[in-house]
Motif scaffolding. Sequence first.
Motif, PDB file in Angstrom:
ATOM      1  N   MET A   1       0.922  -1.213  -0.076  1.00 53.83           N
ATOM      2  CA  MET A   1       0.147  -0.133  -0.137  1.00 53.83           C
ATOM      3  C   MET A   1       0.883   1.335  -0.014  1.00 53.83           C
ATOM      4  O   MET A   1       0.687   2.030   0.763  1.00 53.83           O
ATOM      5  N   ASP A   2       2.099   1.412  -0.833  1.00 57.29           N
ATOM      6  CA  ASP A   2       2.846   2.452  -0.800  1.00 57.29           C
ATOM      7  C   ASP A   2       2.575   3.034  -2.116  1.00 57.29           C
ATOM      8  O   ASP A   2       3.398   3.595  -2.815  1.00 57.29           O
ATOM      9  N   LEU A   3       1.289   3.137  -2.599  1.00 61.37           N
ATOM     10  CA  LEU A   3       0.787   4.152  -3.703  1.00 61.37           C
ATOM     11  C   LEU A   3       0.716   5.620  -3.029  1.00 61.37           C
ATOM     12  O   LEU A   3       1.008   5.851  -2.012  1.00 61.37           O
ATOM     13  N   LEU A   4       0.336   6.445  -4.008  1.00 58.13           N
ATOM     14  CA  LEU A   4       0.173   7.706  -3.491  1.00 58.13           C
ATOM     15  C   LEU A   4      -0.770   7.900  -2.410  1.00 58.13           C
ATOM     16  O   LEU A   4      -0.580   9.081  -1.533  1.00 58.13           O
ATOM     17  N   CYS A   5      -1.875   7.501  -2.449  1.00 57.14           N
ATOM     18  CA  CYS A   5      -2.664   7.604  -1.411  1.00 57.14           C
ATOM     19  C   CYS A   5      -2.527   6.971  -0.111  1.00 57.14           C
ATOM     20  O   CYS A   5      -1.957   5.948   0.121  1.00 57.14           O
ATOM     21  N   ALA A   6      -2.746   7.559   0.769  1.00 52.39           N
ATOM     22  CA  ALA A   6      -2.549   6.898   2.399  1.00 52.39           C
ATOM     23  C   ALA A   6      -3.695   6.133   2.585  1.00 52.39           C
ATOM     24  O   ALA A   6      -4.968   6.283   2.380  1.00 52.39           O
ATOM     25  N   PRO A   7      -3.360   4.804   3.184  1.00 52.58           N
ATOM     26  CA  PRO A   7      -4.484   3.758   3.478  1.00 52.58           C
ATOM     27  C   PRO A   7      -5.427   4.414   4.551  1.00 52.58           C
ATOM     28  O   PRO A   7      -5.051   4.916   5.524  1.00 52.58           O
TER      29      PRO A   7
END
Length: 166
Positions: free
Chosen positions: A93-99
């Motif tokens: 979950m290291d995409l641009l959005c925070a989980p």
Amino acid sequence: MPVRRERVFRWLDADGYFAFLRSCANCGNLEASLILGLDEVYNQKRKSLGQNHLYKAMKGAHRVAAYTLGIILFQDLQTQQLGVKILNKLAAMDLLCAPSAYESLISGHVIIATCRSEAASAMRDITWARLHLRPRRPFTNRLCGIVEKPDKADPWSGEETLRFCS
């Protein structure tokens, strides 16, 4: 706007539907970029243009687009490492959005499985072909479709030998 709801429009006016998707993608609609990317890669056979659409959606934190792009890149030996990198980032979950708080409790393999399921659904939607049905003719043979040997059929397996006239 969830453009997947508009998929019926594709069967009525395909050119208009894809023009609508392009305008939505140009306005930043990530779902439209995903659908355009899948169509370009799998239906139009324009892989680089499709990857550009998927990359745009991935940069906007569309997880299914990231998964799909990772899988496409993984299939080519020259881009395999980049595909692995994208899939690892997705699992972490290291995409641009925070989980969200809930998503931070989900393991990486669950995220990948969810993305795989959603990608499969999107693929089914985009790769469906129209059925070209022939008009039915009335049956002339009254024996067509009957069980050939009803006494030999296995009732537990549900297998029967049927006779067809076509």
